[in-house]
Design a protein around this motif. Structure first.
Motif, PDB file in Angstrom:
ATOM      1  N   GLY A   1       0.803  -1.213   0.000  1.00 22.85           N
ATOM      2  CA  GLY A   1       0.000   0.000   0.000  1.00 22.85           C
ATOM      3  C   GLY A   1       0.835   1.261   0.000  1.00 22.85           C
ATOM      4  N   LEU A   2       0.264   2.328  -0.561  1.00 25.52           N
ATOM      5  CA  LEU A   2       0.823   3.676  -0.521  1.00 25.52           C
ATOM      6  C   LEU A   2      -0.244   4.605   0.041  1.00 25.52           C
ATOM      7  N   ASN A   3       0.179   5.539   0.905  1.00 24.14           N
ATOM      8  CA  ASN A   3      -0.743   6.507   1.485  1.00 24.14           C
ATOM      9  C   ASN A   3      -0.093   7.877   1.417  1.00 24.14           C
ATOM     10  N   LEU A   4      -0.805   8.846   0.829  1.00 23.09           N
ATOM     11  CA  LEU A   4      -0.232  10.185   0.641  1.00 23.09           C
ATOM     12  C   LEU A   4      -1.263  11.250   0.993  1.00 23.09           C
ATOM     13  N   PRO A   5      -0.975  12.153   1.956  1.00 23.70           N
ATOM     14  CA  PRO A   5      -1.887  13.263   2.236  1.00 23.70           C
ATOM     15  C   PRO A   5      -2.063  14.141   1.004  1.00 23.70           C
ATOM     16  N   VAL A   6      -3.322  14.498   0.732  1.00 26.58           N
ATOM     17  CA  VAL A   6      -3.597  15.331  -0.437  1.00 26.58           C
ATOM     18  C   VAL A   6      -4.230  16.666  -0.069  1.00 26.58           C
ATOM     19  N   VAL A   7      -5.036  16.697   0.976  1.00 29.18           N
ATOM     20  CA  VAL A   7      -5.594  17.932   1.513  1.00 29.18           C
ATOM     21  C   VAL A   7      -5.562  17.814   3.024  1.00 29.18           C
ATOM     22  N   ARG A   8      -5.853  18.899   3.702  1.00 28.48           N
ATOM     23  CA  ARG A   8      -5.829  18.871   5.158  1.00 28.48           C
ATOM     24  C   ARG A   8      -6.781  17.805   5.693  1.00 28.48           C
ATOM     25  N   GLY A   9      -6.211  16.858   6.481  1.00 25.68           N
ATOM     26  CA  GLY A   9      -7.032  15.865   7.129  1.00 25.68           C
ATOM     27  C   GLY A   9      -7.463  14.691   6.276  1.00 25.68           C
ATOM     28  N   MET A  10      -6.896  14.533   5.095  1.00 21.76           N
ATOM     29  CA  MET A  10      -7.322  13.451   4.220  1.00 21.76           C
ATOM     30  C   MET A  10      -6.158  12.971   3.383  1.00 21.76           C
ATOM     31  N   SER A  11      -6.157  11.692   3.079  1.00 24.95           N
ATOM     32  CA  SER A  11      -5.076  11.132   2.269  1.00 24.95           C
ATOM     33  C   SER A  11      -5.644  10.250   1.166  1.00 24.95           C
ATOM     34  N   ALA A  12      -4.850  10.082   0.117  1.00 22.36           N
ATOM     35  CA  ALA A  12      -5.179   9.185  -0.986  1.00 22.36           C
ATOM     36  C   ALA A  12      -4.423   7.880  -0.796  1.00 22.36           C
ATOM     37  N   ASP A  13      -5.066   6.774  -1.140  1.00 24.90           N
ATOM     38  CA  ASP A  13      -4.482   5.448  -0.962  1.00 24.90           C
ATOM     39  C   ASP A  13      -4.389   4.718  -2.295  1.00 24.90           C
ATOM     40  N   LEU A  14      -3.347   3.917  -2.416  1.00 25.30           N
ATOM     41  CA  LEU A  14      -3.185   2.996  -3.541  1.00 25.30           C
ATOM     42  C   LEU A  14      -2.724   1.678  -2.949  1.00 25.30           C
ATOM     43  N   ALA A  15      -3.356   0.573  -3.338  1.00 27.80           N
ATOM     44  CA  ALA A  15      -3.033  -0.713  -2.725  1.00 27.80           C
ATOM     45  C   ALA A  15      -3.050  -1.824  -3.762  1.00 27.80           C
ATOM     46  N   SER A  16      -2.233  -2.826  -3.499  1.00 32.76           N
ATOM     47  CA  SER A  16      -2.281  -4.084  -4.240  1.00 32.76           C
ATOM     48  C   SER A  16      -2.718  -5.165  -3.258  1.00 32.76           C
ATOM     49  N   ILE A  17      -3.893  -5.742  -3.482  1.00 36.00           N
ATOM     50  CA  ILE A  17      -4.463  -6.752  -2.596  1.00 36.00           C
ATOM     51  C   ILE A  17      -4.669  -8.030  -3.396  1.00 36.00           C
ATOM     52  N   ASN A  18      -3.965  -9.072  -3.023  1.00 36.67           N
ATOM     53  CA  ASN A  18      -4.023 -10.344  -3.749  1.00 36.67           C
ATOM     54  C   ASN A  18      -3.781 -10.150  -5.248  1.00 36.67           C
ATOM     55  N   GLY A  19      -2.919  -9.189  -5.572  1.00 40.77           N
ATOM     56  CA  GLY A  19      -2.555  -8.947  -6.962  1.00 40.77           C
ATOM     57  C   GLY A  19      -3.472  -7.995  -7.712  1.00 40.77           C
ATOM     58  N   THR A  20      -4.544  -7.511  -7.082  1.00 38.02           N
ATOM     59  CA  THR A  20      -5.471  -6.577  -7.713  1.00 38.02           C
ATOM     60  C   THR A  20      -5.199  -5.161  -7.209  1.00 38.02           C
ATOM     61  N   ILE A  21      -5.165  -4.196  -8.111  1.00 39.11           N
ATOM     62  CA  ILE A  21      -4.890  -2.807  -7.755  1.00 39.11           C
ATOM     63  C   ILE A  21      -6.165  -2.113  -7.291  1.00 39.11           C
ATOM     64  N   TYR A  22      -6.055  -1.370  -6.172  1.00 38.28           N
ATOM     65  CA  TYR A  22      -7.154  -0.584  -5.632  1.00 38.28           C
ATOM     66  C   TYR A  22      -6.688   0.850  -5.415  1.00 38.28           C
ATOM     67  N   TYR A  23      -7.622   1.780  -5.511  1.00 40.30           N
ATOM     68  CA  TYR A  23      -7.352   3.166  -5.144  1.00 40.30           C
ATOM     69  C   TYR A  23      -8.433   3.591  -4.154  1.00 40.30           C
ATOM     70  N   GLY A  24      -8.119   4.597  -3.314  1.00 36.45           N
ATOM     71  CA  GLY A  24      -9.120   4.994  -2.340  1.00 36.45           C
ATOM     72  C   GLY A  24      -8.706   6.185  -1.514  1.00 36.45           C
ATOM     73  N   PHE A  25      -9.223   6.266  -0.274  1.00 36.80           N
ATOM     74  CA  PHE A  25      -9.041   7.450   0.559  1.00 36.80           C
ATOM     75  C   PHE A  25      -9.093   7.043   2.026  1.00 36.80           C
ATOM     76  N   SER A  26      -8.586   7.920   2.904  1.00 35.32           N
ATOM     77  CA  SER A  26      -8.698   7.742   4.355  1.00 35.32           C
ATOM     78  C   SER A  26      -8.953   9.115   4.974  1.00 35.32           C
ATOM     79  N   VAL A  27      -9.865   9.167   5.944  1.00 32.95           N
ATOM     80  CA  VAL A  27     -10.084  10.396   6.716  1.00 32.95           C
ATOM     81  C   VAL A  27     -10.168   9.993   8.196  1.00 32.95           C
ATOM     82  N   HIS A  28      -9.942  10.973   9.052  1.00 27.87           N
ATOM     83  CA  HIS A  28      -9.925  10.713  10.499  1.00 27.87           C
ATOM     84  C   HIS A  28     -10.481  11.943  11.212  1.00 27.87           C
ATOM     85  N   ILE A  29     -11.507  11.745  12.016  1.00 24.80           N
ATOM     86  CA  ILE A  29     -12.176  12.847  12.715  1.00 24.80           C
ATOM     87  C   ILE A  29     -11.990  12.647  14.211  1.00 24.80           C
TER      88      ILE A  29
END
Length: 214
Positions: free
Chosen positions: A184-212
């Motif tokens: 997985g890769l995780n990179l902050p893109v705006v205040r309080g939020m990050s973009a994610d990129l992952a390889s799970i069982n050989g399949t590529i995924y993209y997504g996000f994470s937030v925390h309140i």
């Protein structure tokens, strides 16, 4: 299919930008899929999701809450082909110790408490530790975490993982979970939020994470 994926990407981007104006620092409590012993901040709410452009209905969504005592409650939604049914699971993690003064964080947990997903009440114990970074690595590395655990049932015994936060806040993750390597890769893109990129069982995924945090 391409138009559908494009709409999902645009919608996800707009959602991230809007929500990022109202939340605190992004935070994840998984390596990629495997649990860590370090639970989120007390009295906090987290949201993260992963989509894949290759199989149009494959997706993960996690909503988690950490109590004042650090007990983590998590609801997962998973829609994975060829399974025709979207599955919802409920997870609980209880911290025994925290990573402090050279001692590792230790936690006990259960995945899929009610048996509604594919982990069927799997129990686990997990240890996480962030060792002191050598001076020669500090120009490149901000934070490093090691995790090892063991789970019953479909968690398939031992799992291990590492996370490294580089300069510029890019976080790299790797794990061996259910006998499969995930990354997985995780990179902050705006205040309080990050973009994610992952390889799970050989399949590529993209997504996000937030925390309140309250």
């Amino acid at each position: 299919m391409i138009e559908r994926v494009t709409r999902r990407v645009v919608g996800l981007g707009i959602f991230m930008l809007l929500l990022g104006c109202f939340v605190g620092i992004a935070h994840a409590d998984r390596i990629v899929l495997a649990p860590m012993a370090e639970t989120p901040d007390p009295n906090s709410l987290g949201l993260s999701g992963l989509l894949t452009p290759y199989r149009h209905d494959n997706s993960f969504l996690w909503v988690r809450y950490a109590s004042a005592q650090g007990i983590e409650l998590e609801l997962q939604r998973a829609a994975l082909l060829p399974d025709p049914k979207t599955r919802y699971t409920f997870d609980v993690e209880y911290p025994l110790t925290f990573d402090f003064a050279g001692f590792p964080a230790i936690a006990l947990g259960v995945r899929d408490l009610f048996g509604t997903g594919d982990e069927h009440g799997a129990l686990y114990a997990v240890v996480s530790h962030s060792p002191i970074i050598p001076e020669r690595l500090k120009p490149f590395l901000n934070h490093f975490r090691l995790t090892a655990g063991v789970g019953t049932g479909t968690m398939d015994g031992l799992f291990v993982g590492v996370q490294a936060k580089m300069l510029g806040s890019l976080t790299l993750s790797a794990e061996l979970y259910r006998r499969q390597p995930n990354f997985g890769l995780n990179l902050p893109v705006v205040r309080g939020m990050s973009a994610d990129l992952a390889s799970i069982n050989g399949t590529i995924y993209y997504g996000f994470s937030v925390h309140i945090v309250r």
